[in-house]
Design a protein around this motif. Structure first.
Motif, PDB file in Angstrom:
ATOM      1  N   ILE A 110       0.687  -1.030   0.028  1.00  0.00           N
ATOM      2  CA  ILE A 110      -0.208  -0.097  -0.029  1.00  0.00           C
ATOM      3  C   ILE A 110       1.543   1.071  -0.223  1.00  0.00           C
ATOM      4  CG2 ILE A 110      -2.056   1.333   1.071  1.00  0.00           C
ATOM      5  CD1 ILE A 110      -2.765  -0.952   2.815  1.00  0.00           C
ATOM      6  N   GLY A 152      -6.528   1.714   3.967  1.00  0.00           N
ATOM      7  CA  GLY A 152      -6.878   0.618   4.380  1.00  0.00           C
ATOM      8  C   GLY A 152      -5.324  -0.052   5.141  1.00  0.00           C
ATOM      9  N   THR A 154      -3.658  -0.906   8.827  1.00  0.00           N
ATOM     10  CA  THR A 154      -4.499  -0.971   9.889  1.00  0.00           C
ATOM     11  C   THR A 154      -2.697  -0.597  10.618  1.00  0.00           C
ATOM     12  OG1 THR A 154      -3.240  -3.354   9.596  1.00  0.00           O
ATOM     13  CG2 THR A 154      -5.248  -3.066   9.428  1.00  0.00           C
TER      14      THR A 154
END
Length: 155
Positions: A110, A152, A154
């Motif tokens: 990401i 997205g 965490t």
């Protein structure tokens, strides 16, 4: 980041704490807190230096940010590890957010340049306002966490 390794470390304090002649856990914790408090100024200087290093990255082009991930990660992790000990909780939280984003690149692929820039700029803002009372820094921390979650990442 590489895989985490877990090491079993012998607890050298357990023998002293469990003996009837040894110091109590409360006294050991109290002594440790006092020592950390004595280091607060030095930790503050350390954090300020790392914030300055990271601030320069906020204006770099995307290619430079991507290539400099390791150079960004080290000072961010340094801040995240010690900031709270100097009462810089929000600064530490923003630095942890930067680490989460960089870890997301390595572990899950990401990458969001603008979000990383926002975190780097926010680190400077939060650090500058760290001596002022109020919840503005906590709002920034919460908004950054919401941003990461929407992309997205965490925590």
């Amino acid at each position: 980041m590489s895989e985490a390794r877990v090491y079993a470390v012998r607890n050298r304090l357990s023998e002293a704490v469990l003996s009837k002649d040894g110091p109590t856990v409360d006294s050991l914790v109290s002594d440790a807190d006092a020592r950390v408090a004595l280091l607060a100024d030095r930790i503050g200087v350390f954090v300020a230096g790392r914030v300055a290093v990271l601030a320069a990255w906020a204006e770099q082009p995307e290619e430079a940010l991507f290539a400099g991930c390791k150079s960004i990660e080290e000072p961010a992790m340094g801040i995240a590890e010690v900031a709270e000990a100097a009462g810089l909780d929000a600064v530490g939280a923003v630095a942890r957010g930067i680490c989460v984003m960089l870890d997301g690149l390595v572990s899950r692929g990401i990458w969001h340049t603008d979000a990383l820039r926002i975190h780097l700029r926010a680190l400077t803002v939060v650090h500058a306002g760290s001596g002022q009372p109020g919840s503005a820094n906590l709002t920034i921390v919460d908004e950054l966490q919401t941003l990461r979650a929407s992309l997205g990442f965490t925590d």
